[in-house]
Write an enzyme that holds these catalytic residues in place. Sequence first.
Site, PDB file in Angstrom:
ATOM      1  N   ARG A 102       0.886  -1.181   0.000  1.00 58.07           N
ATOM      2  CA  ARG A 102       0.000   0.000   0.000  1.00 58.07           C
ATOM      3  C   ARG A 102       0.913   1.218   0.000  1.00 58.07           C
ATOM      4  O   ARG A 102       1.699   1.406   0.925  1.00 58.07           O
ATOM      5  CB  ARG A 102      -0.901  -0.006   1.230  1.00 58.07           C
ATOM      6  CG  ARG A 102      -1.626   1.320   1.420  1.00 58.07           C
ATOM      7  CD  ARG A 102      -2.742   1.249   2.438  1.00 58.07           C
ATOM      8  NE  ARG A 102      -3.890   0.554   1.879  1.00 58.07           N
ATOM      9  CZ  ARG A 102      -5.113   0.609   2.394  1.00 58.07           C
ATOM     10  NH1 ARG A 102      -5.346   1.317   3.470  1.00 58.07           N
ATOM     11  NH2 ARG A 102      -6.111  -0.057   1.826  1.00 58.07           N
ATOM     12  N   HIS A 129      -7.263   0.701  -6.532  1.00 58.59           N
ATOM     13  CA  HIS A 129      -7.501  -0.166  -5.364  1.00 58.59           C
ATOM     14  C   HIS A 129      -8.156  -1.462  -5.875  1.00 58.59           C
ATOM     15  O   HIS A 129      -9.316  -1.740  -5.572  1.00 58.59           O
ATOM     16  CB  HIS A 129      -8.390   0.560  -4.355  1.00 58.59           C
ATOM     17  CG  HIS A 129      -8.367  -0.029  -2.975  1.00 58.59           C
ATOM     18  ND1 HIS A 129      -7.578  -1.104  -2.617  1.00 58.59           N
ATOM     19  CD2 HIS A 129      -9.056   0.319  -1.840  1.00 58.59           C
ATOM     20  CE1 HIS A 129      -7.786  -1.391  -1.346  1.00 58.59           C
ATOM     21  NE2 HIS A 129      -8.668  -0.548  -0.852  1.00 58.59           N
ATOM     22  N   GLN A 132     -10.059  -4.086  -3.600  1.00 59.74           N
ATOM     23  CA  GLN A 132     -11.360  -3.648  -3.099  1.00 59.74           C
ATOM     24  C   GLN A 132     -12.451  -3.917  -4.138  1.00 59.74           C
ATOM     25  O   GLN A 132     -13.511  -4.454  -3.808  1.00 59.74           O
ATOM     26  CB  GLN A 132     -11.315  -2.157  -2.750  1.00 59.74           C
ATOM     27  CG  GLN A 132     -12.621  -1.650  -2.187  1.00 59.74           C
ATOM     28  CD  GLN A 132     -12.909  -2.193  -0.796  1.00 59.74           C
ATOM     29  OE1 GLN A 132     -12.085  -2.055   0.103  1.00 59.74           O
ATOM     30  NE2 GLN A 132     -14.067  -2.810  -0.607  1.00 59.74           N
ATOM     31  N   ASP A 218     -17.162   7.053  -1.842  1.00 59.95           N
ATOM     32  CA  ASP A 218     -15.924   6.942  -1.061  1.00 59.95           C
ATOM     33  C   ASP A 218     -15.690   8.276  -0.364  1.00 59.95           C
ATOM     34  O   ASP A 218     -16.379   9.263  -0.655  1.00 59.95           O
ATOM     35  CB  ASP A 218     -14.762   6.600  -2.032  1.00 59.95           C
ATOM     36  CG  ASP A 218     -13.469   6.211  -1.341  1.00 59.95           C
ATOM     37  OD1 ASP A 218     -13.455   6.067  -0.100  1.00 59.95           O
ATOM     38  OD2 ASP A 218     -12.454   6.056  -2.056  1.00 59.95           O
ATOM     39  N   CYS A 258     -16.244   1.377   0.305  1.00 58.33           N
ATOM     40  CA  CYS A 258     -15.069   0.566   0.651  1.00 58.33           C
ATOM     41  C   CYS A 258     -14.692   0.684   2.115  1.00 58.33           C
ATOM     42  O   CYS A 258     -14.020  -0.182   2.652  1.00 58.33           O
ATOM     43  CB  CYS A 258     -13.892   0.933  -0.250  1.00 58.33           C
ATOM     44  SG  CYS A 258     -13.311   2.636  -0.056  1.00 58.33           S
ATOM     45  N   ARG A 286     -13.396  -8.903   1.402  1.00 54.60           N
ATOM     46  CA  ARG A 286     -11.991  -8.618   1.071  1.00 54.60           C
ATOM     47  C   ARG A 286     -11.157  -9.868   1.342  1.00 54.60           C
ATOM     48  O   ARG A 286     -10.305 -10.259   0.547  1.00 54.60           O
ATOM     49  CB  ARG A 286     -11.467  -7.450   1.926  1.00 54.60           C
ATOM     50  CG  ARG A 286     -12.005  -6.083   1.592  1.00 54.60           C
ATOM     51  CD  ARG A 286     -11.466  -5.557   0.277  1.00 54.60           C
ATOM     52  NE  ARG A 286     -10.001  -5.477   0.254  1.00 54.60           N
ATOM     53  CZ  ARG A 286      -9.269  -4.483   0.764  1.00 54.60           C
ATOM     54  NH1 ARG A 286      -9.864  -3.455   1.313  1.00 54.60           N
ATOM     55  NH2 ARG A 286      -7.939  -4.500   0.692  1.00 54.60           N
TER      56      ARG A 286
HETATM   57  N1  NVA Z   1      -9.936   6.438  -1.592  1.00 57.24           N
HETATM   58  C1  NVA Z   1      -9.579   6.072  -0.234  1.00 57.24           C
HETATM   59  C2  NVA Z   1      -9.820   4.606  -0.009  1.00 57.24           C
HETATM   60  C3  NVA Z   1      -9.481   4.123   1.372  1.00 57.24           C
HETATM   61  C4  NVA Z   1      -9.644   2.641   1.509  1.00 57.24           C
HETATM   62  C5  NVA Z   1      -8.123   6.437   0.012  1.00 57.24           C
HETATM   63  O1  NVA Z   1      -7.313   6.256  -0.901  1.00 57.24           O
HETATM   64  O2  NVA Z   1      -7.799   6.920   1.103  1.00 57.24           O
HETATM   65  N1   CP Z   2     -11.195  -0.352   2.276  1.00 57.20           N
HETATM   66  C1   CP Z   2      -9.932  -0.383   2.733  1.00 57.20           C
HETATM   67  O1   CP Z   2      -8.970  -0.625   2.009  1.00 57.20           O
HETATM   68  O2   CP Z   2      -9.822  -0.178   4.087  1.00 57.20           O
HETATM   69  P1   CP Z   2      -8.488   0.041   4.929  1.00 57.20           P
HETATM   70  O3   CP Z   2      -7.940   1.394   4.570  1.00 57.20           O
HETATM   71  O4   CP Z   2      -8.933  -0.049   6.360  1.00 57.20           O
HETATM   72  O5   CP Z   2      -7.500  -1.043   4.568  1.00 57.20           O
END
Ligand code: NVA
Ligand code: CP
Length: 303
Positions: A102, A129, A132, A218, A258, A286
Site C-alpha cells: 500500500r 484499489h 477492493q 468513497d 469501501c 476482502r
Molecule cells: N480512496 C480512499 C480509499 C481508502 C480505503 C483512500 O485512498 O484513502
Molecule cells: N477499504 C480499505 O482498504 O480499508 P483500509 O484502509 O482499512 O485497509
Amino acid sequence: MQHYLQFSDLSADEYAYLFGRAALIKKKFKAYEKHHTLADRTLAMIFEKASTRTRVSFEAGMYQLGGSVVHLTTGDSQLGRAEPIEDSAKVISRMTDMVMIRTFEQTKIERFAAHSRVPVINGLTNEFHPCQVLADIFTFIEHRGSIAGKTVAWVGDGNNMANTWLQAADLLGFRVHVSTPSGYEIDQSVAGLRSADSYQVFADPLEACRGAHLVTTDVWTSMGYEAENEARRAAFASWCVDSHMMAAAAPDALFMHCLPAHRGEEVQAEVIDGPQSVVWDEAENRMHAQKALMEYLLLGRQA
Ligand code: NVA
Ligand code: CP
C-alpha cells in the site's frame, strides 16, 4: 509470474474463476474446514499508509491458507530511510513468496514489481484499489448474480476507487454512471482506460443514480490528499449519497462503500446503516476474495 497491480492485470475469464474460487473458500471458512493451500508460504505486507481492512484481511487470510506474514511500515523499516525501492524489492522478494504493497504513486509499486522475484499485489495506491473492487464485485454477485449489463453509480471523487471501477466495467461488461464535483473528474489516461464506452458522466449525482443497480461512493479526501481537506469539504457538499439518490436508483439497488466512511459527509447514516447497504459483507469479502487471489497468483487454477 503474474503481478496484480491494477484491475486490468487479469482477464474476464480469470475473474470468473476467482469469483467461483472465493465462494468456495468462503464456504469452507464458514464451515471451519481447513484450506491450507499456501502452507509454508510467506506474504510480506508493506504499508506506507494506514489500514484496518487491508491489513486484517491479508494477514488473517494468509494464516487461514496455512502461510504466514511479515508486516512492514515506512516508520519501522529502511523503506522510510530512503533505501531504493529496487534494492528493497530484490531483498524482500528473496525471503518471501509474495508481496502486498500500500503506497502513494502507482509508479512506486511498478518499480518494486519490476525488481521482484515474486508476485506483487496492489493493496491501494493513489491511482488504484483493485483488491477492493475484486471484493465489491464478488459481493454484488453474491447478492444479485452477474454484474454484466448492470449499471453502477459512482458518486464522489474521481479517485483510486473510481478509476478501478471504470477498469472493471471495461473488462466485465457493465456501465458506470460517474458524478464528481468539477475539478475532481476522472482522468481517462490515469485510469488506464481503452475507451470511454463503459462510462457516462453526470453533473447531478441524483441523475447518476437513476436506475442504477448499485450506488457506491468513497471519502471526500483520500489518504495523501489531507492538505486539500477544506477545499474538498466545500466542493463535495452536494455529493452525499442520501435517501433521495437511493430512491432514484433501481428498487433493489445495493449500496457499497469501501470504508472507512464518514456519515454525514459522503453518505447519510440512514443509507449506510439502511437495508440496501451491504458494506459489512463487502468488508468481509476482502478476505475471501484475496485468499482466492493469493492462491491463484502462487499456484494457478486449482481443480
Ligand atoms: N480512496 C480512499 C480509499 C481508502 C480505503 C483512500 O485512498 O484513502
Ligand atoms: N477499504 C480499505 O482498504 O480499508 P483500509 O484502509 O482499512 O485497509
